[in-house]
Design a protein around this motif. Structure first.
Motif, PDB file in Angstrom:
ATOM      1  N   ASP A 581       0.838  -1.195   0.000  1.00  0.00           N
ATOM      2  CA  ASP A 581       0.000   0.000   0.000  1.00  0.00           C
ATOM      3  C   ASP A 581       0.879   1.254   0.000  1.00  0.00           C
ATOM      4  N   VAL A 582       0.561   2.172  -0.900  1.00  0.00           N
ATOM      5  CA  VAL A 582       1.332   3.413  -1.044  1.00  0.00           C
ATOM      6  C   VAL A 582       0.349   4.553  -1.259  1.00  0.00           C
ATOM      7  N   THR A 583       0.600   5.695  -0.636  1.00  0.00           N
ATOM      8  CA  THR A 583      -0.153   6.906  -0.928  1.00  0.00           C
ATOM      9  C   THR A 583       0.525   7.599  -2.102  1.00  0.00           C
ATOM     10  N   ILE A 584      -0.251   7.956  -3.110  1.00  0.00           N
ATOM     11  CA  ILE A 584       0.348   8.458  -4.344  1.00  0.00           C
ATOM     12  C   ILE A 584      -0.151   9.862  -4.689  1.00  0.00           C
ATOM     13  N   ALA A 585       0.680  10.581  -5.425  1.00  0.00           N
ATOM     14  CA  ALA A 585       0.290  11.815  -6.099  1.00  0.00           C
ATOM     15  C   ALA A 585       0.372  11.518  -7.591  1.00  0.00           C
ATOM     16  N   TYR A 586      -0.680  11.879  -8.305  1.00  0.00           N
ATOM     17  CA  TYR A 586      -0.721  11.498  -9.722  1.00  0.00           C
ATOM     18  C   TYR A 586      -1.276  12.621 -10.590  1.00  0.00           C
ATOM     19  N   GLN A 587      -0.959  12.556 -11.857  1.00  0.00           N
ATOM     20  CA  GLN A 587      -1.523  13.458 -12.863  1.00  0.00           C
ATOM     21  C   GLN A 587      -2.239  12.629 -13.919  1.00  0.00           C
ATOM     22  N   LEU A 588      -3.007  13.325 -14.736  1.00  0.00           N
ATOM     23  CA  LEU A 588      -3.790  12.654 -15.770  1.00  0.00           C
ATOM     24  C   LEU A 588      -3.302  13.043 -17.155  1.00  0.00           C
ATOM     25  N   GLY A 589      -3.461  12.132 -18.081  1.00  0.00           N
ATOM     26  CA  GLY A 589      -3.129  12.399 -19.466  1.00  0.00           C
ATOM     27  C   GLY A 589      -4.004  11.557 -20.369  1.00  0.00           C
ATOM     28  N   ILE A 590      -3.843  11.773 -21.654  1.00  0.00           N
ATOM     29  CA  ILE A 590      -4.554  10.961 -22.647  1.00  0.00           C
ATOM     30  C   ILE A 590      -3.512  10.275 -23.520  1.00  0.00           C
ATOM     31  N   ASN A 591      -3.598   8.977 -23.584  1.00  0.00           N
ATOM     32  CA  ASN A 591      -2.680   8.205 -24.420  1.00  0.00           C
ATOM     33  C   ASN A 591      -3.372   7.908 -25.750  1.00  0.00           C
ATOM     34  N   LEU A 603       2.108   8.478 -12.286  1.00  0.00           N
ATOM     35  CA  LEU A 603       2.628   8.587 -10.926  1.00  0.00           C
ATOM     36  C   LEU A 603       3.681   9.695 -10.870  1.00  0.00           C
ATOM     37  N   LYS A 604       3.493  10.652  -9.954  1.00  0.00           N
ATOM     38  CA  LYS A 604       4.436  11.765  -9.835  1.00  0.00           C
ATOM     39  C   LYS A 604       5.212  11.741  -8.526  1.00  0.00           C
ATOM     40  N   SER A 605       4.604  11.228  -7.460  1.00  0.00           N
ATOM     41  CA  SER A 605       5.300  11.144  -6.183  1.00  0.00           C
ATOM     42  C   SER A 605       4.602  10.101  -5.321  1.00  0.00           C
ATOM     43  N   TYR A 606       5.204   9.774  -4.199  1.00  0.00           N
ATOM     44  CA  TYR A 606       4.671   8.691  -3.363  1.00  0.00           C
ATOM     45  C   TYR A 606       5.159   8.852  -1.927  1.00  0.00           C
TER      46      TYR A 606
END
Length: 607
Positions: A581-591, A603-606
């Motif tokens: 289990d990890v708390t994450i900071a994330y961003q969104l994109g379109i592939n 995933l940007k940070s943890y």
């Protein structure tokens, strides 16, 4: 490890959402950009060029615009003197193109980084006098060139300064006294007496606004019929429509300069960049078209990222390893063959610059370790075997690597030159001003600066900068500002499309960052060259599974797992033997792939 902060700014998000026809999440994100009320939020989303600040609000702009018109009408030879970075190149292009449209006798001189250094120098002034120049117009420089502008005056030339850098000053008691050059006009929003509403514009925008002011003045002259008795002035006024049309294209370069000079994308900068990008997607400029083509960029997908991280470095590379006039030639290219040839050359030059930067960074880190400088509050690294043009890039990377203000100094023919990059809370220009007696020349602003000095002063510079630095160890812990906690299962393509309304992203308007607690990492695999990056299968507390892509250091993430859950945890995740289990900071994109689009979680940070 970073300090995480989740924004908790208040507003009636539902009311904003209903009025602006956006999702309440998006309203909250806008508030997080220090937008205070509904009207500001409307301008943030839908602001138009008509809502940008009038150029005449800049101090001395009326005088500058009138004197340029006079010089063109009288047939005086004008020289634009810019700088060798993207802002200076774009500023030079803007003024040269605008003056040319009005029929001016005009040319451009851009200093050579190594032979001339930054901005005006005696050699450039003397060359201008020898060539019969009567008016020099600076762009992206000049505010700190009092001696050179005095020399120009002695040689019978007038100077108009357009700049955006900090004004030099001396302390008289506890007050700052600005040192202003003896120019015909000085247009710089950083002047203490200037009441311009937004001081965060770049040199390219100041140059663009000078042309706007000239355009406005010509329209007033035309409306009043004041040119009827002056044939030379009438010749300029009759080109007013052509200048107004040219400003449409030149907005693209004001936007280009804004992004590459790392200006905050707030207030009118946001409007300029958004509108500039929209025009750039269908640009008539052959040089910009060639840059898109050699990098394989779909014009419809063009974004601020491409300007700042792909096109900008190519133009900068000419000023670093060759001469910036090559970049200016690209923007002035009259046929596609020439444009493509230069664009390919610039791409190759930038590739070479990348390799030299990696080597220089390795030497800098080695020097820091050998001299035990890791604990200095302000890093001052002196190297003798690195190309001096790379000082700014390497200083920036040192700042990112160590989290401290960093100066990279390099031995040159006539002493030592260098660049600095700062962190929040450390005013680099103020710091250099405090040690000005050690320096031959310096300039810049809070976050970046350039300097030159004699070799014997290097160690004294390092010592005194550190003695004067008031930052504490707490100040060096990087901060991560998170927009909101947002469960991944709440995200859909509709919300993603609404987030696109926040573009363009950049300094002052970062791409939204979200957080979610207790995300279970089920498995992982390496990806990319040498396996530096990662891809993970994760599950949220609600049992939904997602793919999470990571372009940070995979080794650092696996080490984090080892430290948090015990030795071998990273390997256990990669071999699907254990989940964590990890708390994450994330961003969104379109592939996008083969015509299909899907959401991408980055995933940007943890923690």
């Amino acid at each position: 490890m970073e300090k995480w902060f989740v924004y908790a700014k208040k507003a009636d998000f539902q009311a904003w959402a209903e009025e602006l026809k956006i999702h309440p999440f998006v309203a909250r994100l806008i508030r997080n950009r220090d937008v205070l009320d509904l009207e500001e939020a409307r301008r943030f989303l839908y602001g138009t060029l008509d809502e940008c600040h009038a150029p005449e609000l800049l101090l001395d702009m009326d005088r500058a615009s009138q004197e340029v018109i006079n010089a063109i009408a009288e047939g005086k030879r004008i020289r634009v003197i810019g700088d060798y970075d993207v802002d200076g190149i774009c500023s030079s292009y803007i003024l040269n193109k605008g003056f040319s449209v009005l029929g001016a006798i005009v040319d451009v001189a851009i200093p050579h980084r190594i032979h001339d250094g930054y901005g005006l120098n005696d050699h450039l002034i003397e060359e201008a006098a020898k060539d019969g120049v009567k008016l020099i117009v600076t762009c992206d420089n000049g505010i700190s060139a009092s001696g050179q502008i005095r020399l120009a005056k002695e040689l019978g030339m007038d100077v108009i300064v357009t700049d955006h850098h900090e004004v030099p000053f001396v302390m008289e008691g506890d007050k700052k006294k600005e040192i202003l050059p003896e120019a015909l006009a000085i247009v710089d929003p950083k002047r203490a007496e200037d009441s311009y509403p937004f001081t965060g514009i770049c040199g390219g925008v100041v140059a663009f606004k000078l042309l706007q002011a000239i355009s406005h003045r010509l329209e007033r002259i035309k409306s009043a019929g004041l040119e009827s008795e002056d044939a030379m002035l009438a010749h300029v006024v009759e080109k007013a429509d052509a200048l107004r049309e040219a400003l449409e294209e030149l907005l693209e370069f004001a936007a280009f300069a804004t992004v590459c000079d790392i200006m905050e994308l707030m207030d009118e900068n946001r409007i300029i960049v958004r509108e500039g990008l929209r025009r750039m997607r269908n640009t008539k400029n052959l040089g910009l078209r060639a840059l898109m083509e050699v990098h394989g960029i779909d014009k419809n997908a063009l974004s601020g990222y491409h300007l700042g991280f792909i096109f900008g470095p190519c133009l900068n590379a000419t000023g670093r390893l060759d001469t910036a006039t090559r970049a200016l030639e690209l923007l002035n290219a009259k046929d596609s063959v020439t444009a493509m040839t230069i664009a390919r050359d610039l791409k190759e030059l930038n590739d070479s610059r990348k390799n030299l930067t990696v080597q220089g960074m390795e030497l800098a880190i080695k020097s820091i370790q050998e001299q035990h400088l890791e604990h200095d509050k302000v890093l001052v690294v002196y190297l003798t075997d690195v190309h001096e043009s790379l000082a700014g890039i390497i200083a920036g990377r040192l700042k990112e690597h160590y989290g401290h203000p960093a100066f990279l100094l390099i031995k040159c023919e006539d002493g030592v030159k260098g660049s600095g990059r700062s962190v929040e809370g450390y005013d680099m220009y103020e710091a250099l001003n405090q040690v000005g007696d050690l320096l031959s020349k310096y300039g810049g602003h809070k976050m970046a600066a350039g300097l030159s000095l004699q070799e014997e002063n290097v160690e004294a510079l390092r010592r005194r900068l550190n003695e004067n630095c008031q930052l504490t160890e707490e100040d060096f812990v990087p901060s991560l500002h998170i927009d909101m906690e947002l469960p991944m299962e709440y995200v859909n393509m509709e919300l993603m499309r609404q987030l696109e309304a926040l573009e363009p992203f950049g300094v002052g308007n970062p791409k939204p960052l979200f957080a979610q607690r207790n995300v279970t990492f089920l498995s992982g695999s390496r990806m990319g060259k040498e396996g530096k990056y990662g891809r993970f299968q994760v599950m949220t507390p609600d049992g939904k599974k997602f793919c999470l892509t990571f372009f940070g250091s995979m080794d650092a993430f696996l080490q984090f797992l080892d430290e948090k859950y015990g030795e071998g945890s990273g390997d256990a995740l990669l071999s699907n033997r254990q989940s964590f289990d990890v708390t994450i900071a994330y961003q969104l994109g379109i592939n996008s792939y083969q015509g299909k689009e899907e959401l991408q979680f980055l995933l940007k940070s943890y923690q």
